[in-house]
Design a protein around this motif. Structure first.
Motif, PDB file in Angstrom:
ATOM      1  N   THR A   1       0.703  -1.322   0.047  1.00  0.00           N
ATOM      2  CA  THR A   1      -0.020   0.001  -0.002  1.00  0.00           C
ATOM      3  C   THR A   1       0.744   1.279   0.048  1.00  0.00           C
ATOM      4  O   THR A   1       2.189   1.223   0.185  1.00  0.00           O
ATOM      5  CB  THR A   1      -0.832  -0.062   1.273  1.00  0.00           C
ATOM      6  OG1 THR A   1      -0.150   0.055   2.446  1.00  0.00           O
ATOM      7  CG2 THR A   1      -1.665  -1.173   1.243  1.00  0.00           C
ATOM      8  N   ILE A   2       0.319   2.270  -0.431  1.00  0.00           N
ATOM      9  CA  ILE A   2       1.043   3.542  -0.267  1.00  0.00           C
ATOM     10  C   ILE A   2       0.313   4.457   0.747  1.00  0.00           C
ATOM     11  O   ILE A   2      -0.607   4.785   0.869  1.00  0.00           O
ATOM     12  CB  ILE A   2       0.773   4.568  -1.663  1.00  0.00           C
ATOM     13  CG1 ILE A   2       1.220   3.435  -2.777  1.00  0.00           C
ATOM     14  CG2 ILE A   2       1.580   5.848  -1.713  1.00  0.00           C
ATOM     15  CD1 ILE A   2       1.116   4.266  -4.078  1.00  0.00           C
ATOM     16  N   PRO A   3       1.154   4.613   1.819  1.00  0.00           N
ATOM     17  CA  PRO A   3       0.833   5.278   2.749  1.00  0.00           C
ATOM     18  C   PRO A   3       0.539   6.914   2.801  1.00  0.00           C
ATOM     19  O   PRO A   3       0.985   7.360   1.669  1.00  0.00           O
ATOM     20  CB  PRO A   3       1.971   5.457   4.073  1.00  0.00           C
ATOM     21  CG  PRO A   3       3.156   5.292   3.213  1.00  0.00           C
ATOM     22  CD  PRO A   3       2.883   4.321   2.143  1.00  0.00           C
ATOM     23  N   GLY A   4      -0.340   7.689   3.556  1.00  0.00           N
ATOM     24  CA  GLY A   4      -0.564   9.139   3.542  1.00  0.00           C
ATOM     25  C   GLY A   4      -1.483   9.284   2.207  1.00  0.00           C
ATOM     26  O   GLY A   4      -2.338   8.362   1.475  1.00  0.00           O
ATOM     27  N   PHE A   5      -1.676  10.404   1.677  1.00  0.00           N
ATOM     28  CA  PHE A   5      -2.364  10.675   0.565  1.00  0.00           C
ATOM     29  C   PHE A   5      -2.076  11.881  -0.104  1.00  0.00           C
ATOM     30  O   PHE A   5      -0.927  12.509   0.192  1.00  0.00           O
ATOM     31  CB  PHE A   5      -4.039  11.568   1.517  1.00  0.00           C
ATOM     32  CG  PHE A   5      -4.474  10.805   2.347  1.00  0.00           C
ATOM     33  CD1 PHE A   5      -5.778   9.776   1.895  1.00  0.00           C
ATOM     34  CD2 PHE A   5      -4.145  10.939   3.631  1.00  0.00           C
ATOM     35  CE1 PHE A   5      -6.232   8.998   2.971  1.00  0.00           C
ATOM     36  CE2 PHE A   5      -5.003   9.816   4.620  1.00  0.00           C
ATOM     37  CZ  PHE A   5      -5.977   9.174   4.173  1.00  0.00           C
ATOM     38  N   LEU A   6      -2.556  12.239  -1.278  1.00  0.00           N
ATOM     39  CA  LEU A   6      -2.151  13.047  -2.252  1.00  0.00           C
ATOM     40  C   LEU A   6      -2.454  14.482  -1.671  1.00  0.00           C
ATOM     41  O   LEU A   6      -3.190  14.774  -0.791  1.00  0.00           O
ATOM     42  CB  LEU A   6      -2.967  13.084  -3.480  1.00  0.00           C
ATOM     43  CG  LEU A   6      -2.765  11.958  -4.731  1.00  0.00           C
ATOM     44  CD1 LEU A   6      -3.881  11.893  -5.610  1.00  0.00           C
ATOM     45  CD2 LEU A   6      -1.630  12.278  -5.430  1.00  0.00           C
ATOM     46  N   PRO A   7      -1.519  15.454  -2.268  1.00  0.00           N
ATOM     47  CA  PRO A   7      -1.682  16.807  -1.957  1.00  0.00           C
ATOM     48  C   PRO A   7      -3.006  17.207  -2.223  1.00  0.00           C
ATOM     49  O   PRO A   7      -3.459  17.140  -3.364  1.00  0.00           O
ATOM     50  CB  PRO A   7      -0.666  17.432  -2.494  1.00  0.00           C
ATOM     51  CG  PRO A   7       0.428  16.508  -2.716  1.00  0.00           C
ATOM     52  CD  PRO A   7      -0.197  15.289  -2.969  1.00  0.00           C
ATOM     53  N   GLY A   8      -3.559  18.401  -1.548  1.00  0.00           N
ATOM     54  CA  GLY A   8      -4.967  18.819  -1.892  1.00  0.00           C
ATOM     55  C   GLY A   8      -4.843  19.557  -2.896  1.00  0.00           C
ATOM     56  O   GLY A   8      -3.687  20.023  -3.436  1.00  0.00           O
TER      57      GLY A   8
END
Length: 372
Positions: free
Chosen positions: A277-284
């Protein structure tokens, strides 16, 4: 287009920046994006949802929503600057040179007009009318492997399955023999079997028509089979680009590495590790990005990554926007490979179907959909 000779590239996007106006201010979606697609080439654009892939497609045909605006850069389609086309020239380009297949054919097709009328209208706009237009429409439906085109011509879109709707949408997109075909997640809503059929159809038609293709998807397995080159988009920026086989077998950006680790591999054994999995989120949307956009999610990031914006490094026929492109594949896994899946206890079935039959009445005939 009216050019007497083909341009070297079917599509050239240079330093393209796009913003959406939200809450009274422009919020950046695409940031200085540059890419080219050669004549007859299939180019894949991949990335997570929210990276800006569909915005690229809409910008190429200047079909952004009302709150969208191009804030910088240029777009050249078959040698003509799309940004400088007046309304009539833009309409003509959309009608003659570039076609787009959207990810939801149910919304792309007009629900109040029969399929045949929607398709024949395209030929009528090109100067073909009457029975000749109908014949061309039937031939086009045959071309996209619809076995009963005369019947389909009489139906409304809601009377077709998702796979049939997408075939009709592809037929409409190809009816004007475009030099540039944009496919925006064309198989997202389809099951695996229908998806394979539609992709096989697209591959065959590409060979027949020699059209250039911009293939937008978050499905890397599909892109690996369909495209000559691939660009990886993150937060509206191109972070890696190159020949598809090279990029997927030897990724040089941690984001590409992380995406590929989310992809099931054929023949993978349990002892070869789980999907990552890829942790975190895209920049808004509209985030002020002054350093590496992927730094907050990257286990290789250091102080330089968090304080400077990396350029696109030319690695010899391929590009990578990473200070550590030489060790990208050393990215630590987010999911340890030695974590075994938790076995599920056997449970009684919640649904059991026995001897089910379903028949539809159509034009005086009974069509059996399910038998026993």
């Amino acid at each position: 287009m009216t050019n007497s000779a083909k341009a070297e590239n079917a599509l050239e996007v240079t330093d393209l920046s796009v913003a959406y106006r939200v809450a009274g201010r422009n919020r950046a979606v695409l940031r200085n994006l540059s890419l080219t697609i050669g004549q007859g080439e299939a180019y894949g654009l991949v990335g997570e949802s929210g990276c800006g892939k569909s915005t690229v497609a809409l910008t190429v045909v200047r079909y952004l929503p009302r709150n969208g605006s191009i804030t910088g850069g240029t777009i050249s389609l078959d040698g003509q600057n799309v940004m400088k086309l007046d309304a009539e020239a833009l309409r003509r380009a959309r009608a003659e040179s570039v076609s787009m297949v959207y990810q939801d054919p149910g919304k792309a097709l007009n629900p109040s007009i029969r399929v045949g009328r929607q398709l024949t209208e395209i030929f009528e706009l090109g100067g073909i009318s009457g029975q000749a237009a109908t014949d061309r429409a039937i031939a086009m439906l045959n071309r996209v492997r619809i076995s009963d085109p005369v019947s389909v011509m009489q139906r409304y879109p809601h009377q077709l399955s998702g796979g049939m709707q997408q075939r009709v949408a592809i037929a409409m997109a190809l009816a004007n023999d475009p030099s540039m075909l944009i496919l925006d997640e064309p198989t997202t809503g389809l099951d695996a079997t229908v998806e394979a059929e539609v992709l096989d159809l697209i591959a065959q038609l590409r060979q027949e028509l020699s059209a250039s293709i911009l293939f937008i998807s978050h499905n890397l397995a599909v892109v690996s089979n369909m495209c000559d080159r691939v660009g990886v988009l993150y937060a509206g920026m191109l972070v890696e680009e190159g020949p598809t086989e090279v990029v997927f077998n030897d990724p040089r950006h941690p984001y590409t590495v992380a995406l590929l680790r989310c992809l099931p591999r054929g023949g993978q054994r349990k002892d070869q590790g789980r999907l990552d999995t890829i942790p975190g989120f895209l920049p808004g949307i509209g985030a002020d990005i002054k350093s590496c956009a992927f730094a907050d999610r990257c286990a290789l990031a250091d102080d330089r990554c968090r304080s400077e914006s990396p350029p696109l490094y030319d690695l010899g026929g391929r590009l990578s926007r990473c200070f550590h492109h030489d060790k990208a594949q050393a990215l630590p896994r987010a999911t340890p490979s030695d974590v075994a899946p938790v076995p599920r206890a056997a449970a009684a079935p919640v649904l059991r179907v026995t001897g089910l039959n379903k028949t539809y009445a159509s034009h005086g005939h009974a069509l059996r959909a399910v038998k026993d």
